[in-house]
Scaffold this motif. Structure first.
Motif, PDB file in Angstrom:
ATOM      1  N   VAL A  62     -37.867  41.541  29.520  1.00 16.93           N
ATOM      2  CA  VAL A  62     -36.620  41.817  28.796  1.00 16.93           C
ATOM      3  C   VAL A  62     -35.489  41.808  29.820  1.00 16.93           C
ATOM      4  CG1 VAL A  62     -35.345  43.522  27.435  1.00 16.93           C
ATOM      5  CG2 VAL A  62     -37.798  43.189  27.049  1.00 16.93           C
ATOM      6  N   CYS A  63     -34.374  41.152  29.463  1.00 15.61           N
ATOM      7  CA  CYS A  63     -33.239  41.062  30.385  1.00 15.61           C
ATOM      8  C   CYS A  63     -32.661  42.451  30.631  1.00 15.61           C
ATOM      9  CB  CYS A  63     -32.166  40.154  29.805  1.00 15.61           C
ATOM     10  SG  CYS A  63     -30.635  40.151  30.749  1.00 15.61           S
ATOM     11  N   PRO A  64     -32.509  42.860  31.907  1.00 14.89           N
ATOM     12  CA  PRO A  64     -31.978  44.203  32.193  1.00 14.89           C
ATOM     13  C   PRO A  64     -30.487  44.322  31.852  1.00 14.89           C
ATOM     14  CG  PRO A  64     -32.438  43.008  34.235  1.00 14.89           C
ATOM     15  CD  PRO A  64     -32.871  42.119  33.122  1.00 14.89           C
ATOM     16  N   GLU A  65     -29.816  43.165  31.745  1.00 12.03           N
ATOM     17  CA  GLU A  65     -28.365  43.200  31.454  1.00 12.03           C
ATOM     18  C   GLU A  65     -28.103  43.362  29.957  1.00 12.03           C
ATOM     19  OE1 GLU A  65     -25.918  42.988  33.778  1.00 12.03           O
ATOM     20  OE2 GLU A  65     -27.431  42.934  35.375  1.00 12.03           O
ATOM     21  N   CYS A  66     -28.802  42.529  29.131  1.00  6.79           N
ATOM     22  CA  CYS A  66     -28.423  42.453  27.709  1.00  6.79           C
ATOM     23  C   CYS A  66     -29.573  42.752  26.758  1.00  6.79           C
ATOM     24  CB  CYS A  66     -27.845  41.080  27.387  1.00  6.79           C
ATOM     25  SG  CYS A  66     -29.089  39.766  27.324  1.00  6.79           S
ATOM     26  N   GLU A  67     -30.723  43.092  27.271  1.00  6.20           N
ATOM     27  CA  GLU A  67     -31.887  43.398  26.426  1.00  6.20           C
ATOM     28  C   GLU A  67     -32.436  42.166  25.708  1.00  6.20           C
ATOM     29  OE1 GLU A  67     -33.209  46.649  26.295  1.00  6.20           O
ATOM     30  OE2 GLU A  67     -31.749  47.018  27.879  1.00  6.20           O
ATOM     31  N   HIS A  68     -32.058  40.976  26.123  1.00  8.07           N
ATOM     32  CA  HIS A  68     -32.639  39.769  25.535  1.00  8.07           C
ATOM     33  C   HIS A  68     -34.146  39.772  25.781  1.00  8.07           C
ATOM     34  CE1 HIS A  68     -33.261  35.559  24.470  1.00  8.07           C
ATOM     35  NE2 HIS A  68     -33.902  35.392  25.619  1.00  8.07           N
ATOM     36  N   ASP A 113     -48.308  44.959   5.347  1.00  7.12           N
ATOM     37  CA  ASP A 113     -47.900  46.147   4.597  1.00  7.12           C
ATOM     38  C   ASP A 113     -46.625  46.676   5.229  1.00  7.12           C
ATOM     39  OD1 ASP A 113     -50.295  46.597   2.836  1.00  7.12           O
ATOM     40  OD2 ASP A 113     -51.261  46.518   4.795  1.00  7.12           O
ATOM     41  N   ILE A 114     -46.605  46.564   6.550  1.00 10.70           N
ATOM     42  CA  ILE A 114     -45.415  46.921   7.308  1.00 10.70           C
ATOM     43  C   ILE A 114     -45.067  45.698   8.157  1.00 10.70           C
ATOM     44  CG2 ILE A 114     -44.443  48.474   9.049  1.00 10.70           C
ATOM     45  CD1 ILE A 114     -46.798  50.423   8.193  1.00 10.70           C
ATOM     46  N   ILE A 115     -43.798  45.314   8.127  1.00  9.36           N
ATOM     47  CA  ILE A 115     -43.356  44.173   8.934  1.00  9.36           C
ATOM     48  C   ILE A 115     -42.338  44.682   9.949  1.00  9.36           C
ATOM     49  CG2 ILE A 115     -42.248  41.902   8.906  1.00  9.36           C
ATOM     50  CD1 ILE A 115     -43.246  41.546   6.038  1.00  9.36           C
ATOM     51  N   VAL A 116     -42.676  44.510  11.224  1.00  5.70           N
ATOM     52  CA  VAL A 116     -41.721  44.905  12.262  1.00  5.70           C
ATOM     53  C   VAL A 116     -41.345  43.675  13.069  1.00  5.70           C
ATOM     54  CG1 VAL A 116     -42.726  47.221  12.402  1.00  5.70           C
ATOM     55  CG2 VAL A 116     -43.450  45.476  14.028  1.00  5.70           C
ATOM     56  N   ALA A 117     -40.217  43.727  13.751  1.00  7.10           N
ATOM     57  CA  ALA A 117     -39.760  42.570  14.508  1.00  7.10           C
ATOM     58  C   ALA A 117     -39.161  43.001  15.829  1.00  7.10           C
ATOM     59  CB  ALA A 117     -38.724  41.802  13.694  1.00  7.10           C
ATOM     60  N   GLU A 118     -39.300  42.139  16.842  1.00  7.77           N
ATOM     61  CA  GLU A 118     -38.571  42.356  18.086  1.00  7.77           C
ATOM     62  C   GLU A 118     -37.105  42.004  17.830  1.00  7.77           C
ATOM     63  OE1 GLU A 118     -41.765  41.791  21.702  1.00  7.77           O
ATOM     64  OE2 GLU A 118     -40.395  40.134  21.301  1.00  7.77           O
ATOM     65  N   PRO A 119     -36.191  42.595  18.601  1.00  6.89           N
ATOM     66  CA  PRO A 119     -34.766  42.316  18.370  1.00  6.89           C
ATOM     67  C   PRO A 119     -34.447  40.838  18.553  1.00  6.89           C
ATOM     68  CG  PRO A 119     -35.053  44.128  19.940  1.00  6.89           C
ATOM     69  CD  PRO A 119     -36.401  43.540  19.704  1.00  6.89           C
ATOM     70  N   GLN A 120     -33.535  40.335  17.759  1.00  2.00           N
ATOM     71  CA  GLN A 120     -32.962  38.992  17.922  1.00  2.00           C
ATOM     72  C   GLN A 120     -33.966  37.844  17.813  1.00  2.00           C
ATOM     73  OE1 GLN A 120     -29.704  38.029  18.271  1.00  2.00           O
ATOM     74  NE2 GLN A 120     -29.119  40.149  17.927  1.00  2.00           N
ATOM     75  N   ALA A 121     -35.131  38.092  17.224  1.00  2.00           N
ATOM     76  CA  ALA A 121     -36.096  37.005  17.069  1.00  2.00           C
ATOM     77  C   ALA A 121     -35.608  36.068  15.962  1.00  2.00           C
ATOM     78  CB  ALA A 121     -37.464  37.563  16.703  1.00  2.00           C
ATOM     79  N   LEU A 122     -35.873  34.779  16.111  1.00  2.00           N
ATOM     80  CA  LEU A 122     -35.545  33.817  15.059  1.00  2.00           C
ATOM     81  C   LEU A 122     -36.688  33.831  14.038  1.00  2.00           C
ATOM     82  CD1 LEU A 122     -33.561  31.424  14.260  1.00  2.00           C
ATOM     83  CD2 LEU A 122     -35.273  29.928  15.268  1.00  2.00           C
ATOM     84  N   VAL A 123     -36.372  34.200  12.807  1.00  4.17           N
ATOM     85  CA  VAL A 123     -37.395  34.288  11.763  1.00  4.17           C
ATOM     86  C   VAL A 123     -36.842  33.666  10.487  1.00  4.17           C
ATOM     87  CG1 VAL A 123     -38.910  35.800  10.425  1.00  4.17           C
ATOM     88  CG2 VAL A 123     -38.228  36.479  12.741  1.00  4.17           C
ATOM     89  N   GLY A 124     -37.589  32.744   9.892  1.00  4.95           N
ATOM     90  CA  GLY A 124     -37.101  32.158   8.644  1.00  4.95           C
ATOM     91  C   GLY A 124     -38.041  31.105   8.103  1.00  4.95           C
ATOM     92  N   PHE A 125     -37.645  30.521   6.993  1.00  7.14           N
ATOM     93  CA  PHE A 125     -38.464  29.479   6.376  1.00  7.14           C
ATOM     94  C   PHE A 125     -38.060  28.111   6.916  1.00  7.14           C
ATOM     95  CE2 PHE A 125     -39.241  26.476   2.821  1.00  7.14           C
ATOM     96  CZ  PHE A 125     -40.617  26.533   2.840  1.00  7.14           C
ATOM     97  N   ASP A 162     -39.225  45.949   7.976  1.00  6.48           N
ATOM     98  CA  ASP A 162     -39.187  47.407   7.886  1.00  6.48           C
ATOM     99  C   ASP A 162     -38.478  48.053   9.069  1.00  6.48           C
ATOM    100  OD1 ASP A 162     -40.923  48.311   5.498  1.00  6.48           O
ATOM    101  OD2 ASP A 162     -42.108  46.724   6.417  1.00  6.48           O
ATOM    102  N   ARG A 163     -38.772  47.526  10.265  1.00  2.00           N
ATOM    103  CA  ARG A 163     -38.181  48.119  11.463  1.00  2.00           C
ATOM    104  C   ARG A 163     -38.007  47.053  12.533  1.00  2.00           C
ATOM    105  NH1 ARG A 163     -38.377  53.589  11.760  1.00  2.00           N
ATOM    106  NH2 ARG A 163     -38.414  53.828  14.015  1.00  2.00           N
ATOM    107  N   ILE A 164     -36.935  47.195  13.296  1.00  3.68           N
ATOM    108  CA  ILE A 164     -36.792  46.380  14.503  1.00  3.68           C
ATOM    109  C   ILE A 164     -37.135  47.285  15.677  1.00  3.68           C
ATOM    110  CG2 ILE A 164     -35.160  45.173  16.009  1.00  3.68           C
ATOM    111  CD1 ILE A 164     -33.685  44.301  13.456  1.00  3.68           C
ATOM    112  N   ILE A 165     -38.047  46.797  16.506  1.00  4.60           N
ATOM    113  CA  ILE A 165     -38.556  47.654  17.576  1.00  4.60           C
ATOM    114  C   ILE A 165     -38.396  46.963  18.929  1.00  4.60           C
ATOM    115  CG2 ILE A 165     -40.587  48.879  18.455  1.00  4.60           C
ATOM    116  CD1 ILE A 165     -41.661  48.974  15.593  1.00  4.60           C
ATOM    117  N   HIS A 166     -37.768  47.661  19.868  1.00 10.85           N
ATOM    118  CA  HIS A 166     -37.607  47.152  21.224  1.00 10.85           C
ATOM    119  C   HIS A 166     -38.991  47.041  21.869  1.00 10.85           C
ATOM    120  CE1 HIS A 166     -36.409  46.968  25.441  1.00 10.85           C
ATOM    121  NE2 HIS A 166     -35.193  46.657  25.016  1.00 10.85           N
TER     122      HIS A 166
END
Lengths: 351, 283
Positions: B48-54, B219-231, B262-266
């Motif tokens: 993870v980028c220490p500057e911007c959390e990318h 049942d629960i869907i979580v995602a990392e921040p800024q991930a590209l997700v779509g159809f 449901d949640r975005i998780i670092h």
């Protein structure tokens, strides 16, 4: 004309093609219009025959030459259509005069009671659902609608359904399962709609739910690809006990234009992609993905809607009869295994 | 216990890949903020980028170390590799492509499945890795995931699948790939009926047929921040709509806003958060 070019544009845009490429795809499609390019000699012969036939009091010699021309026309049509390459097959499957869902509703079913709406967002016109009667049987009908004219096509997004369409279809199918009504799905879509609204409303989620929940419905499900079987948009109403395709329909993981755009870097190579993807009815049977090919009238379904509908009707009744004797537990196990066995892989090491 | 402890040796496989992920060299440029950052520092920070959390790409081996207890992962069906049902060739025959990808990534295909422990909780764990033909789903991914789901059903274990698939269903296996979507989804239906807990973790990118099947069925869907997700891919959507795409279109945050996550998780919180969620979903 405008509607037609837009249609191809829509089809070409399904999977990862940029605008520059779309224009190229559009030109190809406009050139073929209602008369597909490989059908040209057929239409020429047909025209000559019509001219002769329209003359009053033909001489015996003229009668004889008309007879010969009819024989020749039949032979030529048979020969052309038994040797279609995959890209030509795609063109036939998209033929503007090809029978569509509303045509089959008219010609195959005795009654159709449309049930609108997903009770959450709206009523997607690209997927129509409702009760229907098939030779006396009560069934639930689900089918893609492409539209015939520009107004209809715009309304139906050229047969590209939105999340609400898949949600509506699932709700009606779930109801059918509770009432013991078999389900008939007619598939004809370039793909699920790739738009901003569709993404905002969960296109991927709603298709996924349909795949999961269709596998649990306790009534027979028959799916027929009547034209285009475009990827997830097709499979979203395509998890059946019996899956058939019409002879000149195709069923693919990606549109040939989309595949060409990604792997050959231009949709101009759609014909190459069409060959590589092996998605014609013959291929699909060989690959074990579909159970049946429904033969089309000589020269394709667009030449004889009535005959096509008659064949489809008898096949639907036959497949339904085959499934009716199964208990719901047998049906579910059989459907599970139908998909479970699909896959080609090697396994060397011990498990 | 911190998840950081698992990252010491783990970044090595990340640097093998030339284009995506963490490039070789002492310094690297962050895709998120454009800052030049010290590579070592990024690696120590779970990529993870220490500057911007990318959140940079994480290879499967590193993901396992980040999420599961040390040495607890037992891989299943590791030798499974793809056939070539279509005899497919674009600019390169598929058979060759598979071999090249295997050499490049050190994996047999895009998917890894097995069982392991997460903070002492036993579970069935699977990943798809975007380094292998964009993490696309062909027969191997479909079969391994289906078996993993069936195993989780049989053993009554929770299931976590971490998706990283930009490619959706794999074109090179044609209609066979499309059918894998149905196969895995049907297995998940049975798991669901058996009251199994499935947590789907979306990472960058999760698109197409993967998003439209198992990745959306948690049942629960979580995602990392800024991930590209779509159809549909953003370029395709842009070409269809012919208007500028809204800012943040198809990101984790976009999905959260529209109700599909449901949640975005670092990444630094992922292991403890998942463990906590498992406790709520176990009887």
């Amino acid at each position: 004309m405008a509607a037609n070019s837009l249609n191809s544009l829509q089809a070409a845009s399904m999977d990862g093609v940029n605008l520059g490429v779309l224009t190229a795809g559009m030109v190809v499609f406009m050139a073929v219009l209602h008369q597909l390019s490989f059908e040209k000699p057929l239409y020429e012969l047909e025209e000559r025959l019509l001219k002769l036939e329209s003359q009053p009091d033909p001489s015996p010699a003229e009668k004889e030459s008309m007879r010969r021309m009819r024989v020749e026309l039949t032979q030529m049509t048979r020969e052309r259509y038994s040797n279609l390459d995959p890209w030509q097959t795609v063109q036939v499957s998209r033929h503007p005069d090809r029978p569509q869902t509303p045509d089959y509703l008219e010609l195959v079913f005795d009654e159709f009671v449309e049930l609108h709406g997903d009770k959450a967002f709206g009523d997607d016109r690209a997927l129509i659902t409702g009760f229907a009667r098939l030779a006396g049987r009560k069934v639930m009908f689900v089918g893609h609608q492409k539209g015939r004219n520009l107004k209809e096509r715009t309304e139906c997004c050229y047969g590209c359904a939105h999340p609400e369409g898949y949600r509506k279809a699932m709700q009606k199918m779930e109801m059918a399962s509770r009432f013991g009504l078999p389900i008939i799905c007619l598939i004809d879509t370039p793909g699920a709609y790739p738009g901003i609204g569709a993404e905002e409303r969960g296109q991927a989620y709603n298709i996924a739910v349909n795949l999961r929940d269709m596998s649990t419905l306790e009534v027979p499900i028959i799916c027929v690809v009547i034209g285009e079987g475009g990827s997830g948009g097709a499979l979203g109403i395509g998890m059946g006990d019996h899956v058939a395709v019409l002879e000149f329909a195709y069923y693919s993981v990606i549109s040939p234009e989309g595949c060409a755009g990604i792997l050959w870097k231009s949709s101009r190579h759609a014909d190459k992609a069409a060959r590589a993807l092996r998605f014609t009815s013959k291929d699909l049977v060989e690959l074990g993905v579909v159970d049946e090919v429904v033969p089309e009238p000589l020269g394709g379904a667009h030449r004889d809607h009535f005959k096509m509908a008659t064949t489809l009707k008898s096949r639907l009744i036959e497949s339904l009869q085959g499934l009716e004797s199964l208990s719901s537990a047998q049906l579910l196990e059989r459907r599970y295994q139908r998909y479970r066995r699909i896959g080609v892989f090697h396994e060397n090491g011990p498990v | 216990m911190s998840t950081l402890e698992n990252t010491d040796t783990s970044a090595k496989s990340a640097v093998k890949r030339p284009k995506r992920g963490v490039p070789e060299g002492l310094w690297l440029r962050c895709d998120g903020c454009g800052a030049t950052v010290f590579r070592k520092q990024v690696e120590q920070n779970l990529n993870v980028c220490p500057e911007c959390e990318h959140h940079f790409y994480v290879p499967t081996s590193m993901r396992i170390r980040q999420l599961l207890d040390p040495d607890s992962f037992e891989e299943w069906y590791a030798e499974m590799s793809s056939g070539d049902p279509l005899g497919f060739a674009d600019r390169k025959p598929y058979k060759e492509r598979i071999i090249d990808e295997q050499k490049k990534t050190g994996m047999k295909d895009a998917c890894t499945v097995g069982r392991g422990y997460m903070r002492g909780r036993p579970l069935v764990f699977a990943t798809t890795d975007s380094a292998f033909i964009m993490g696309s789903m062909g027969s191997v991914v479909g079969e391994k995931l289906t078996r993993a789901v069936e195993k989780a059903t049989e053993l009554s274990l929770p299931l976590i699948i971490v998706s990283g698939s930009g490619g959706g269903a794999r074109m090179h296996e044609g209609i066979i790939s499309l059918m894998q979507m149905g196969k895995v989804s049907a297995a998940l239906a049975r798991f669901r009926r058996a009251n199994g807990l499935f947590i789907s973790v979306l990472t960058n990118p999760t698109m197409g047929g993967v998003a439209a099947s198992f990745a959306s069925l948690g049942d629960i869907i979580v995602a990392e921040p800024q991930a590209l997700v779509g159809f549909a891919g953003p370029r395709v959507v842009q070409a269809t709509c012919k208007i500028d795409l809204p800012e943040g279109f198809q990101t984790s945050e976009f999905l959260l806003k529209h109700g599909f996550v449901d949640r975005i998780i670092h990444r630094s919180e992922m292991r403890s958060e998942l463990a906590r969620l498992i406790d709520y979903g176990s009887r």
